[in-house]
Write an enzyme that holds these catalytic residues in place. Structure first.
Site, PDB file in Angstrom:
ATOM      1  N   LYS A 147       0.809  -1.213   0.000  1.00  0.00           N
ATOM      2  CA  LYS A 147       0.000   0.000   0.000  1.00  0.00           C
ATOM      3  C   LYS A 147       0.844   1.266   0.000  1.00  0.00           C
ATOM      4  O   LYS A 147       0.453   2.247  -0.640  1.00  0.00           O
ATOM      5  CB  LYS A 147      -1.041   0.007   1.112  1.00  0.00           C
ATOM      6  N   ARG A 187      -6.606   2.574  12.014  1.00  0.00           N
ATOM      7  CA  ARG A 187      -6.408   1.131  12.082  1.00  0.00           C
ATOM      8  C   ARG A 187      -7.607   0.398  12.666  1.00  0.00           C
ATOM      9  O   ARG A 187      -7.601  -0.820  12.716  1.00  0.00           O
ATOM     10  CB  ARG A 187      -5.170   0.821  12.936  1.00  0.00           C
ATOM     11  N   ARG A 224      11.496  -7.025   2.747  1.00  0.00           N
ATOM     12  CA  ARG A 224      11.646  -5.610   3.098  1.00  0.00           C
ATOM     13  C   ARG A 224      12.522  -5.448   4.332  1.00  0.00           C
ATOM     14  O   ARG A 224      13.372  -4.563   4.392  1.00  0.00           O
ATOM     15  CB  ARG A 224      10.273  -4.974   3.342  1.00  0.00           C
ATOM     16  N   ARG A 284      15.413  -3.240   8.876  1.00  0.00           N
ATOM     17  CA  ARG A 284      14.448  -2.725   9.852  1.00  0.00           C
ATOM     18  C   ARG A 284      14.348  -3.655  11.049  1.00  0.00           C
ATOM     19  O   ARG A 284      13.972  -4.810  10.933  1.00  0.00           O
ATOM     20  CB  ARG A 284      13.082  -2.538   9.188  1.00  0.00           C
ATOM     21  N   ARG A 340       1.587  -8.203  13.703  1.00  0.00           N
ATOM     22  CA  ARG A 340       0.984  -7.114  12.931  1.00  0.00           C
ATOM     23  C   ARG A 340      -0.114  -7.630  12.003  1.00  0.00           C
ATOM     24  O   ARG A 340      -1.151  -6.997  11.856  1.00  0.00           O
ATOM     25  CB  ARG A 340       2.047  -6.386  12.116  1.00  0.00           C
TER      26      ARG A 340
END
Length: 191
Positions: free
Chosen positions: A15, A90, A127, A133, A144
């Site tokens: 997204k 959210r 990613r 990260r 998540r």
């Protein structure tokens, strides 16, 4: 008149990539709460330090802080023509709080990207490796996704109940394939 759009979708669905491309195409700012939070962490602000501890544990930053950040962002001149919001709200209570905070500047259209869970996890792992990260551990990724399905996915029903159309778009495929679907869905839902 500008567009006021919201992108929904689980982590790893793309997204952020799609929102940035669409925002550029239609000439509105891409407002990513994740990017805003990561910037605050990188800058070591008070919000950033509080957010870092929560994000490292795979949790979510408090609604009040995020709503305040979004409201402040929407007050900037470039957002007067519209916006493309990514990563917030959210859940339903956040959607209500956001609508109150940005009275008169509420979401007009929702684009909901979907993909299967194996692909989402594969993308999230790639990613995390690419960007180094620390908030993307396997446990945090699973948490998540579970939080998304439990709390955020129901917004695809909340918005239509409040007369805001939702376009569901298949997020599987190349970036360009998905983008063509996003643009087609936007044209179909708001010709």
């Amino acid at each position: 008149m500008g567009r006021r759009l919201l992108f929904l979708g689980p982590q790893g669905v793309g997204k952020g990539t799609q929102a940035a491309k669409l925002a550029k195409l239609i000439g509105v700012p891409h407002v990513s709460t994740g990017d805003m939070l990561r910037q605050a962490v990188a800058e070591g602000t008070d919000l950033g330090m509080r957010a870092k501890a929560v994000m490292d544990a795979g949790g979510l930053v408090s609604d009040d802080l995020v709503v305040a950040m979004v409201k402040e962002r929407f007050a900037k001149s470039d957002a007067q023509c519209g916006y493309l919001l990514d990563g917030f709200p959210r859940n339903e209570s956040q959607a209500v709080a956001l609508d109150r905070a940005i009275n008169g500047n509420a979401v007009e259209l929702v684009i909901s990207l979907t993909a299967d869970e194996d692909e989402l996890l594969r993308r999230m792992e790639a990613r995390a490796e690419e960007e180094g990260r620390t908030d993307d551990t396997p446990e945090a990724m699973q948490r998540r996704l579970a939080l998304y399905w439990e709390e955020t996915a129901p917004l695809a029903d909340y918005y239509p109940a409040h007369d805001v159309p939702v376009a569901v778009v298949d997020g599987m495929g190349t970036i360009d394939e998905v983008f063509h679907r996003v643009v087609a869905a936007l044209a179909e839902i708001d010709p």
